[in-house]
Design a protein around this motif. Structure first.
Motif, PDB file in Angstrom:
ATOM      1  N   PRO A  25       0.833  -1.207   0.000  1.00 19.29           N
ATOM      2  CA  PRO A  25       0.000   0.000   0.000  1.00 19.29           C
ATOM      3  C   PRO A  25       0.866   1.254   0.000  1.00 19.29           C
ATOM      4  CG  PRO A  25       0.043  -0.989   2.185  1.00 19.29           C
ATOM      5  CD  PRO A  25       0.751  -1.941   1.270  1.00 19.29           C
ATOM      6  N   MET A  26       0.260   2.364  -0.386  1.00 14.63           N
ATOM      7  CA  MET A  26       0.979   3.631  -0.384  1.00 14.63           C
ATOM      8  C   MET A  26       1.485   3.951   1.024  1.00 14.63           C
ATOM      9  SD  MET A  26      -0.383   7.335  -1.738  1.00 14.63           S
ATOM     10  CE  MET A  26      -1.422   7.661  -0.309  1.00 14.63           C
ATOM     11  N   ASP A  27       2.702   4.466   1.107  1.00 12.19           N
ATOM     12  CA  ASP A  27       3.313   4.798   2.404  1.00 12.19           C
ATOM     13  C   ASP A  27       3.305   3.588   3.333  1.00 12.19           C
ATOM     14  OD1 ASP A  27       3.773   7.436   1.601  1.00 12.19           O
ATOM     15  OD2 ASP A  27       1.853   8.130   2.388  1.00 12.19           O
ATOM     16  N   VAL A  28       3.794   2.477   2.829  1.00 11.41           N
ATOM     17  CA  VAL A  28       3.746   1.222   3.582  1.00 11.41           C
ATOM     18  C   VAL A  28       4.410   1.351   4.945  1.00 11.41           C
ATOM     19  CG1 VAL A  28       5.861   0.368   2.474  1.00 11.41           C
ATOM     20  CG2 VAL A  28       4.221  -1.265   3.448  1.00 11.41           C
ATOM     21  N   SER A  51       9.530  -1.207   4.155  1.00 12.05           N
ATOM     22  CA  SER A  51       9.492  -1.065   2.703  1.00 12.05           C
ATOM     23  C   SER A  51       8.612  -2.148   2.090  1.00 12.05           C
ATOM     24  CB  SER A  51      10.902  -1.183   2.120  1.00 12.05           C
ATOM     25  OG  SER A  51      11.400  -2.499   2.329  1.00 12.05           O
ATOM     26  N   GLY A  52       8.269  -1.953   0.827  1.00 16.89           N
ATOM     27  CA  GLY A  52       7.524  -2.969   0.109  1.00 16.89           C
ATOM     28  C   GLY A  52       8.321  -4.259  -0.028  1.00 16.89           C
ATOM     29  N   ARG A  53       9.623  -4.135  -0.152  1.00 20.27           N
ATOM     30  CA  ARG A  53      10.474  -5.324  -0.273  1.00 20.27           C
ATOM     31  C   ARG A  53      10.406  -6.162   0.996  1.00 20.27           C
ATOM     32  NH1 ARG A  53      16.572  -4.613  -2.307  1.00 20.27           N
ATOM     33  NH2 ARG A  53      15.355  -4.093  -4.182  1.00 20.27           N
ATOM     34  N   GLU A  54      10.420  -5.505   2.144  1.00 21.41           N
ATOM     35  CA  GLU A  54      10.332  -6.240   3.400  1.00 21.41           C
ATOM     36  C   GLU A  54       8.988  -6.950   3.530  1.00 21.41           C
ATOM     37  OE1 GLU A  54      10.700  -5.502   8.252  1.00 21.41           O
ATOM     38  OE2 GLU A  54      11.010  -3.829   6.859  1.00 21.41           O
TER      39      GLU A  54
END
Length: 381
Positions: A25-28, A51-54
């Motif tokens: 999502p935005m601003d994860v 982060s999105g990667r995490e």
């Protein structure tokens, strides 16, 4: 659920997340996350990802049966208690569903129409754009609608309640939309008795907006009805129906000019009753999702642990069919032993069931997994 079934399902969830990317999502890094088990949709919360990667790595390694995230943004999303998170704002979220024991195409179509209606309100009445409105299937019985905009982020619970009240038509009274225009007053006679004439009633027109336009549409639909249909409308008797049928063209002309003189007294009640068909019915429990600015809601494109379906993002809601477009598991067949009697349901345009406890059945994986996740069956191979 036995151990073999749990091992099999966990393996299949992990394989799905290894093969498929889930957008964050935005601003994860500002979101709180919660994860669930087969027994509890949110067993743990106060989790965050930098982060999105995490987040992606977590899905691959843990493959939770449920994962949800906050509509809210926080400075410290992992902090406890809630007051220590420092709330920064929240998206506007709607949760719609229909009660159903097994997947029911008809009921899912009904709730899709309600979702479309809410999107219509958000676009036409509140001015949000398609880019600001995100719709996804819930993964089970309905739809989630997210409004991601700076215009809603700071709204408190009371402001969000006003939006719900508007969409649901709470307290709606058509008299609010009718004004009396001053005209020359005089004396007319009816059955030998004098009667004072009042000003003209001016109401919604075709170019009105919001609820005023919806009231106009209902009035136009009523006027256009033949007498035999009008008598079936609550509050309209045979005499009134015949009168309006005879005066249809005149009444339509007056309505399009915004003149409600001939309509208001005789059709006020029926219009008031019918106007609620233009509103959206939202259950009290679903309203709480919108009002609660710290609510967790399912992460789009993840698997719902109670159905095996995806909380799929919806690009074209008119053509979207969750019983085809939200299928996560499409590989081969699985043999399952039925543990409880189960009725019929439909997936991928195929009808399954009924099955009796003790039966062993070979099913497409999506259908077998659905039964296992609902605890109607166990894995056999």
């Amino acid at each position: 659920m036995n151990t073999d079934t749990k091992v099999y399902l966990k393996k299949r969830f992990k394989e799905y997340y290894f093969r498929n990317r889930v957008d964050s999502p935005m601003d994860v890094h500002r979101r709180e996350f919660g994860v669930g088990t087969l027994e509890d949709k949110i067993r743990f919360r106060h989790k965050s990802f930098t982060s999105g990667r995490e987040l992606t790595q977590y899905l691959k390694t843990e493959a939770p049966y449920y994962i949800s995230y906050s509509s809210a943004y926080y400075e410290f999303p992992e902090n406890q208690p809630m007051q220590r998170k420092n709330w920064l704002g929240a998206d506007l979220v709607f949760d719609l569903d229909k009660p159903m024991d097994l997947l029911d195409h008809g009921k899912l179509e009904d709730v899709k129409e309600e979702a479309k209606c809410i999107v219509g309100f958000l676009e036409d009445d509140f001015g949000f754009t398609g880019k600001e409105i995100k719709v996804n299937f819930s993964g089970s019985k309905g739809y989630h609608i997210h409004v991601i905009s700076d215009d809603v982020r700071s709204l408190n619970g009371e402001a969000r309640r006003e939006i719900i009240d508007y969409i649901t038509g709470t307290g709606l009274d058509i008299e609010y939309f009718i004004t009396e225009e001053e005209t020359m007053r005089g004396i007319t006679f009816k059955r030998g008795q004098s009667k004072g004439t009042a000003g003209r009633r001016i109401g919604p027109r075709k170019d009105s907006r919001g609820w005023a336009r919806r009231i106009y549409d209902v009035a136009e639909e009523l006027i256009a009805m033949p007498a035999e249909e009008l008598v079936n409308i609550k509050g309209i008797g045979a005499t009134t129906a015949e009168k309006h049928a005879a005066d249809r063209e005149m009444n339509l002309r007056f309505l399009r000019e915004g003149r409600w003189d001939a309509l208001f007294d005789r059709l006020k009640g029926p219009i008031q009753n019918l106007i609620y068909s233009k509103a959206v019915e939202i259950k009290d429990a679903d309203k709480q999702v919108t009002l609660d600015t710290s609510r967790l809601i399912r992460l789009p494109d993840t698997i719902h642990g109670g159905s095996g379906l995806l909380a799929r993002k919806v690009k074209d809601i008119d053509s979207f069919n969750p019983l085809m477009d939200a299928i996560a598991f499409k590989d081969g067949e699985v043999t399952a032993r039925i543990t409880s009697d189960v009725g019929t349901w439909t997936m991928m345009e195929n009808r399954y069931g009924p099955y009796n406890a003790g039966e062993e059945v070979k099913l497409p994986e999506y259908a077998a997994n659905y039964l296992m996740l609902k605890d109607y069956a166990e894995f056999r191979g």
